[in-house]
Scaffold this motif. Structure first.
Motif, PDB file in Angstrom:
ATOM      1  N   ARG A   6       0.822  -1.197   0.000  1.00 31.32           N
ATOM      2  CA  ARG A   6       0.000   0.000   0.000  1.00 31.32           C
ATOM      3  C   ARG A   6       0.864   1.258   0.000  1.00 31.32           C
ATOM      4  N   LYS A   7       0.505   2.171  -0.883  1.00 30.99           N
ATOM      5  CA  LYS A   7       1.172   3.473  -0.887  1.00 30.99           C
ATOM      6  C   LYS A   7       0.142   4.580  -0.981  1.00 30.99           C
ATOM      7  N   LYS A   8       0.520   5.736  -0.479  1.00 33.65           N
ATOM      8  CA  LYS A   8      -0.281   6.930  -0.730  1.00 33.65           C
ATOM      9  C   LYS A   8       0.068   7.412  -2.136  1.00 33.65           C
ATOM     10  N   ILE A   9      -0.862   8.104  -2.768  1.00 31.86           N
ATOM     11  CA  ILE A   9      -0.610   8.526  -4.152  1.00 31.86           C
ATOM     12  C   ILE A   9       0.631   9.426  -4.238  1.00 31.86           C
ATOM     13  N   ASN A  10       0.833  10.271  -3.251  1.00 36.17           N
ATOM     14  CA  ASN A  10       2.018  11.148  -3.322  1.00 36.17           C
ATOM     15  C   ASN A  10       3.335  10.421  -3.034  1.00 36.17           C
ATOM     16  N   GLN A  11       3.241   9.119  -2.649  1.00 31.05           N
ATOM     17  CA  GLN A  11       4.465   8.329  -2.429  1.00 31.05           C
ATOM     18  C   GLN A  11       4.840   7.509  -3.656  1.00 31.05           C
ATOM     19  N   LEU A  12       3.996   7.537  -4.690  1.00 33.26           N
ATOM     20  CA  LEU A  12       4.264   6.699  -5.865  1.00 33.26           C
ATOM     21  C   LEU A  12       5.476   7.216  -6.628  1.00 33.26           C
ATOM     22  N   SER A  67       5.982  -1.284  -8.994  1.00 37.26           N
ATOM     23  CA  SER A  67       5.118  -2.360  -9.464  1.00 37.26           C
ATOM     24  C   SER A  67       4.477  -3.046  -8.275  1.00 37.26           C
ATOM     25  N   ASN A  68       3.320  -3.639  -8.530  1.00 39.24           N
ATOM     26  CA  ASN A  68       2.561  -4.322  -7.492  1.00 39.24           C
ATOM     27  C   ASN A  68       2.336  -3.440  -6.264  1.00 39.24           C
ATOM     28  N   VAL A  69       1.909  -2.235  -6.513  1.00 38.31           N
ATOM     29  CA  VAL A  69       1.555  -1.352  -5.400  1.00 38.31           C
ATOM     30  C   VAL A  69       0.048  -1.208  -5.361  1.00 38.31           C
ATOM     31  N   GLU A  70      -0.432  -0.898  -4.189  1.00 42.11           N
ATOM     32  CA  GLU A  70      -1.868  -0.794  -3.983  1.00 42.11           C
ATOM     33  C   GLU A  70      -2.191   0.639  -3.585  1.00 42.11           C
ATOM     34  N   ILE A  71      -3.221   1.203  -4.223  1.00 39.53           N
ATOM     35  CA  ILE A  71      -3.672   2.531  -3.820  1.00 39.53           C
ATOM     36  C   ILE A  71      -5.173   2.478  -3.540  1.00 39.53           C
ATOM     37  N   LEU A  72      -5.616   3.340  -2.675  1.00 37.32           N
ATOM     38  CA  LEU A  72      -7.035   3.391  -2.317  1.00 37.32           C
ATOM     39  C   LEU A  72      -7.445   4.856  -2.368  1.00 37.32           C
ATOM     40  N   GLY A  73      -8.510   5.139  -3.108  1.00 40.14           N
ATOM     41  CA  GLY A  73      -8.919   6.533  -3.195  1.00 40.14           C
ATOM     42  C   GLY A  73     -10.310   6.675  -3.770  1.00 40.14           C
ATOM     43  N   THR A  74     -10.713   7.928  -3.975  1.00 40.14           N
ATOM     44  CA  THR A  74     -12.043   8.249  -4.475  1.00 40.14           C
ATOM     45  C   THR A  74     -11.953   8.660  -5.939  1.00 40.14           C
ATOM     46  N   ILE A  75     -12.875   8.166  -6.727  1.00 41.78           N
ATOM     47  CA  ILE A  75     -12.914   8.562  -8.138  1.00 41.78           C
ATOM     48  C   ILE A  75     -13.423   9.997  -8.231  1.00 41.78           C
ATOM     49  N   VAL A  76     -12.615  10.870  -8.845  1.00 45.83           N
ATOM     50  CA  VAL A  76     -13.022  12.270  -8.934  1.00 45.83           C
ATOM     51  C   VAL A  76     -13.283  12.726 -10.371  1.00 45.83           C
ATOM     52  N   GLN A  77     -12.855  11.917 -11.341  1.00 50.01           N
ATOM     53  CA  GLN A  77     -13.141  12.255 -12.733  1.00 50.01           C
ATOM     54  C   GLN A  77     -13.107  10.981 -13.574  1.00 50.01           C
ATOM     55  N   VAL A  78     -14.021  10.865 -14.533  1.00 51.83           N
ATOM     56  CA  VAL A  78     -14.068   9.681 -15.396  1.00 51.83           C
ATOM     57  C   VAL A  78     -14.121  10.140 -16.847  1.00 51.83           C
ATOM     58  N   PHE A  79     -13.348   9.496 -17.709  1.00 51.30           N
ATOM     59  CA  PHE A  79     -13.343   9.848 -19.132  1.00 51.30           C
ATOM     60  C   PHE A  79     -14.156   8.828 -19.927  1.00 51.30           C
ATOM     61  N   ASP A  80     -14.503   9.197 -21.163  1.00 49.14           N
ATOM     62  CA  ASP A  80     -15.210   8.248 -22.026  1.00 49.14           C
ATOM     63  C   ASP A  80     -14.285   7.077 -22.345  1.00 49.14           C
ATOM     64  N   PRO A  81     -14.837   5.865 -22.404  1.00 47.19           N
ATOM     65  CA  PRO A  81     -13.978   4.735 -22.782  1.00 47.19           C
ATOM     66  C   PRO A  81     -13.533   4.875 -24.235  1.00 47.19           C
ATOM     67  N   ARG A  82     -12.332   4.400 -24.519  1.00 49.15           N
ATOM     68  CA  ARG A  82     -11.858   4.381 -25.907  1.00 49.15           C
ATOM     69  C   ARG A  82     -11.817   2.936 -26.378  1.00 49.15           C
ATOM     70  N   PHE A  83     -12.294   2.713 -27.599  1.00 48.07           N
ATOM     71  CA  PHE A  83     -12.373   1.355 -28.145  1.00 48.07           C
ATOM     72  C   PHE A  83     -11.318   1.168 -29.218  1.00 48.07           C
ATOM     73  N   PHE A  84     -10.778  -0.032 -29.325  1.00 52.41           N
ATOM     74  CA  PHE A  84      -9.817  -0.301 -30.390  1.00 52.41           C
ATOM     75  C   PHE A  84      -9.889  -1.772 -30.815  1.00 52.41           C
ATOM     76  N   GLU A  85      -9.411  -2.050 -32.029  1.00 49.33           N
ATOM     77  CA  GLU A  85      -9.539  -3.376 -32.615  1.00 49.33           C
ATOM     78  C   GLU A  85      -8.394  -4.281 -32.170  1.00 49.33           C
ATOM     79  N   ILE A  86      -8.730  -5.526 -31.865  1.00 45.28           N
ATOM     80  CA  ILE A  86      -7.690  -6.502 -31.503  1.00 45.28           C
ATOM     81  C   ILE A  86      -7.881  -7.791 -32.303  1.00 45.28           C
ATOM     82  N   CYS A  87      -6.790  -8.550 -32.410  1.00 49.22           N
ATOM     83  CA  CYS A  87      -6.817  -9.846 -33.088  1.00 49.22           C
ATOM     84  C   CYS A  87      -7.563 -10.856 -32.205  1.00 49.22           C
ATOM     85  N   PRO A  88      -8.528 -11.600 -32.752  1.00 53.86           N
ATOM     86  CA  PRO A  88      -9.289 -12.555 -31.940  1.00 53.86           C
ATOM     87  C   PRO A  88      -8.425 -13.740 -31.474  1.00 53.86           C
ATOM     88  N   GLU A  89      -7.305 -13.980 -32.155  1.00 58.76           N
ATOM     89  CA  GLU A  89      -6.437 -15.104 -31.803  1.00 58.76           C
ATOM     90  C   GLU A  89      -5.547 -14.784 -30.613  1.00 58.76           C
TER      91      GLU A  89
END
Ligand SMILES: [Zn+2]
Length: 358
Positions: A177-183, A188-210
């Motif tokens: 666990r880290k605070k965001i200002n400690q990142l 890698s493999n760090v855990e953060i806990l916080g409140t969502i304050v802004q959300v963006f539109d999802p972006r879609f893209f094409e991928i290979c089915p294989e």
């Protein structure tokens, strides 16, 4: 030595010897006094177990549940569902070169990273999320990312083993666990806990089915570098800002992370591709939610800022778990003070991640 938590050893001795907890603790205390300063609580407990004829690791030699995998074990056999696949890396250090690749599996009791060395690393190209694999002959190491099962040429990876199924995977966080200002960059493999304050539109893209890699548009068709012309599937990425009072950071959620966060299926998610306006409602719903993420940081060079790539998302963090995190932090501080020697040894072992294992 296999690292079994002290309380687990106590429990095991109690169960198999029929002695009371008090009696066992007295025996351990006596041992500690006899070997004053030379031994840890765990070490003393191991000796007492041995004297009482209690075998601590009778599970060895068969398939283990992930929660029962302990640092130091050898010949580990474990079955799990592939949750994440990382890219093959080639390294060249101190005159030695080699290959390493890793992936994460989960079962009903937890998750663990599997690290493959040498020729074993080539197996990574055959792995995809959600397939079942069996690891045979692994050995367990621990580094700053937690426990890992390592596989060298003595071990074996079986893909789609016959007769094995995995129920609902219990995602456990082994993140620090880290605070965001400690990142920092490259955490890698760090855990953060916080409140969502802004959300963006999802972006879609094409991928290979294989192979699920990006498929690129050339003239009128989509092409995968490996599989040529394909009828693409869609993947997506959802970005948001998380704030924990110390700072905020952009969190990047690729497909599975986004689905988990939004509690949507792939099909439901694709509806937003054709009617993005419907996502507005979802944004409102997400704002203000407290979320726990485990993942890694990455530097966005273009914007010169740190971003967080989600690898595990906990949309409803359990308050009891949060209390445990606090207690664990306290215990860790205590343990560090108690055993400086062990710490030095651990640090040396941590080097193994970037060095070939012989
Ligand atoms: Zn492909």
């Amino acid at each position: 030595m296999i690292k079994m938590p002290y309380n687990d050893i106590l429990e095991k001795i109690q169960e198999k010897s029929g002695l009371t907890e008090q009696e066992i603790k007295e025996k351990i205390d006596t041992k500690l006094k006899q070997l004053s300063g030379l031994i840890s609580n765990e070490g003393a407990a191991h000796i007492v177990a041995n004297e009482l004829g209690v075998k601590l690791f009778d599970a060895l030699g068969g398939k283990l549940q992930i929660k029962n995998i302990l640092t130091g074990m050898r010949s580990v056999e474990v079955v799990g569902k592939v949750l994440r696949v990382f890219e093959l890396r080639e390294f060249n250090s101190k005159g030695r070169s080699g290959k390493v690749a890793s992936f994460v599996i989960g079962d009903e009791t937890g998750t663990i990273r599997i690290v493959m060395w040498g020729d074993q690393a080539e197996n990574i190209t055959k792995l995809k999320e959600n397939i079942i694999v069996k690891v045979v002959g692994g050995y367990v190491r621990e580094n700053q990312n937690g426990k890992e099962v390592h596989l060298n040429n003595m071990g074996k990876l079986i893909i789609n083993p016959e007769g094995e199924t995995i129920g609902e995977v219990k995602e456990t966080s082994s993140g620090k666990r880290k605070k965001i200002n400690q990142l920092n960059e490259n955490d890698s493999n760090v855990e953060i806990l916080g409140t969502i304050v802004q959300v963006f539109d999802p972006r879609f893209f094409e991928i290979c089915p294989e192979c699920n890699r990006r498929a690129r548009l050339r003239e009128d068709d989509f092409f995968c570098d490996t599989h040529g012309k394909v009828q693409p599937n869609y993947s997506f990425v959802l970005n948001l800002f998380l704030d924990d009072g110390t700072d905020n950071i952009r969190v990047v959620c690729f497909r599975n992370q986004a689905l988990k966060l939004l509690d949507k299926t792939q099909e439901q998610m694709l509806e937003y591709k054709d009617s993005p306006e419907k996502f507005e409602e979802m944004k409102t719903e997400l704002l203000g939610n407290i979320i726990k993420f485990v993942g890694r940081t990455t530097k966005n060079e273009m914007f010169d800022r740190l971003e967080f790539i989600s690898q595990l998302v906990f949309p409803n963090p359990d308050p009891d778990d949060e209390i445990k995190v606090l207690n664990k932090e306290l215990e860790e501080t205590k343990a560090k003070k108690e055993s400086m020697t062990e710490q030095v040894l651990d640090t040396k072992e941590n080097d193994v991640q970037d060095t070939p294992n012989i």
